[in-house]
Structures are given as structure tokens and as C-alpha cells.
Write a protein that holds these residues in place. Structure first.
Motif, PDB file in Angstrom:
ATOM      1  N   SER A   2       6.318   7.840  -3.523  1.00 41.93           N
ATOM      2  CA  SER A   2       7.720   8.034  -3.142  1.00 41.93           C
ATOM      3  C   SER A   2       8.378   9.141  -3.950  1.00 41.93           C
ATOM      4  N   GLN A  64      -3.978  -3.893   2.501  1.00 44.27           N
ATOM      5  CA  GLN A  64      -3.866  -2.644   3.252  1.00 44.27           C
ATOM      6  C   GLN A  64      -4.214  -2.882   4.722  1.00 44.27           C
ATOM      7  N   TYR A  67      -1.582  -4.889   6.395  1.00 41.22           N
ATOM      8  CA  TYR A  67      -0.417  -4.066   6.723  1.00 41.22           C
ATOM      9  C   TYR A  67      -0.638  -3.336   8.046  1.00 41.22           C
ATOM     10  N   THR A 108       5.522  -8.134   0.290  1.00 45.71           N
ATOM     11  CA  THR A 108       5.021  -6.956  -0.412  1.00 45.71           C
ATOM     12  C   THR A 108       5.846  -5.719  -0.071  1.00 45.71           C
ATOM     13  N   ILE A 109       6.175  -5.553   1.196  1.00 42.91           N
ATOM     14  CA  ILE A 109       7.018  -4.420   1.617  1.00 42.91           C
ATOM     15  C   ILE A 109       8.362  -4.481   0.902  1.00 42.91           C
ATOM     16  N   ILE A 112       7.936  -3.401  -2.674  1.00 44.03           N
ATOM     17  CA  ILE A 112       7.752  -1.947  -2.778  1.00 44.03           C
ATOM     18  C   ILE A 112       9.090  -1.241  -2.637  1.00 44.03           C
ATOM     19  N   VAL A 115      11.080  -1.546  -5.830  1.00 43.47           N
ATOM     20  CA  VAL A 115      10.604  -0.646  -6.888  1.00 43.47           C
ATOM     21  C   VAL A 115      11.023   0.790  -6.588  1.00 43.47           C
ATOM     22  N   VAL A 116      10.842   1.227  -5.355  1.00 44.74           N
ATOM     23  CA  VAL A 116      11.173   2.603  -4.975  1.00 44.74           C
ATOM     24  C   VAL A 116      12.653   2.893  -5.144  1.00 44.74           C
TER      25      VAL A 116
END
Length: 141
Positions: A2, A64, A67, A108-109, A112, A115-116
Motif C-alpha cells: 500500500s 490467498q 480470498y 482479514t480484509i 488489512i 493497518v493500511v
């Protein structure tokens, strides 16, 4: 990613993984780019396949693939099954998008995104795979 930081694509681990990906199951799968966001492989049978060099990081590899299945299902309304393959170990795992797996992907998304969008990185935590991670130089400066 990111922040525009990427791994060294010439590193030995990446080259090894790329070689295994490019040479395994090539006659039975096709690669697709979806919406410029996702590159996935589909077997002739219609299953989505993710090929990894080793099962050492099985949980992230499985996530992964989940997803990809989640994206196909929730965003594109396409239901598919998945196969996680470790050719060097002669190991394959069938993967399905269950309600529980979909919830894990969504959690999880959200993590993320958190965090981003944060102004500071998460607390540094040494994990067993840190020594072989291609981002280790950034974390342990």
C-alpha cells in the motif's frame, strides 16, 4: 504494497517459487487477470488453483486461495472450488469457500484495511518466519 514497497523479485526464494509456478500443471491450467486486481489460475476442470513452492506457510497460502474464491463469489457471483498445490512435496488440498472461511477472509480484509489506514505500523512482533521473509530488512532496521 500500500506504500509502494515491494519485495526483491530477483531473490532466490522468489525465483524458485516463480519457477515452480511456471512449470507445474502448465498443461492443465490457464492464468486470468480479473479487474486488474487479481491474477489467478484456473484448472481445465474449473477449479481455481494456487501453486506454492512449500507448505511452510500453508495458512497464508490457503487464505490467498480463499480470498480468490471469496472475490469470485462475493464480487462476481461466480462459485468455484479451489486446489492448493505444493508440487515439490507432491501435496494437494481441496479448498472450499464455506461460511466460516468467508468470515475469516472478511475479518482479514478488515484487519488489512485497519493497518493500511493507520498512521503508525503495528507493534513489531518476531515470528518464526521472519528470518526468511523478504520484507525483514524493512521491519528490523
Amino acid at each position: 504494497m500500500s506504500r509502494g514497497i515491494d519485495i526483491d523479485r530477483g531473490a532466490a526464494n522468489i525465483r524458485r517459487g516463480t519457477h515452480i509456478d511456471e512449470t507445474s500443471y502448465r498443461d492443465k491450467r490457464r492464468s486470468f487477470q480479473i479487474n486488474g486486481r487479481i491474477a489467478l489460475d484456473m484448472l481445465d476442470s474449473g477449479e481455481v488453483m494456487e501453486v506454492k513452492a512449500s507448505s511452510t506457510l500453508e495458512k497464508p497460502a490457503r487464505m490467498q486461495l480463499l480470498y480468490y474464491l471469496w472475490y469470485l463469489d462475493r464480487i462476481l457471483d461466480i462459485q468455484r472450488e479451489g486446489v492448493l498445490a505444493y508440487p515439490a512435496e507432491r501435496k494437494r488440498e481441496e479448498v472450499s469457500l464455506t461460511d466460516e472461511n468467508a468470515a475469516a477472509v472478511e475479518e482479514t480484509i478488515c484487519g488489512i484495511i485497519e493497518v493500511v489506514e493507520s498512521d503508525t505500523p503495528p507493534e513489531l512482533e518476531k515470528k518464526p518466519y521472519c528470518d526468511s521473509c523478504l520484507y525483514q530488512d524493512i521491519c528490523w532496521l
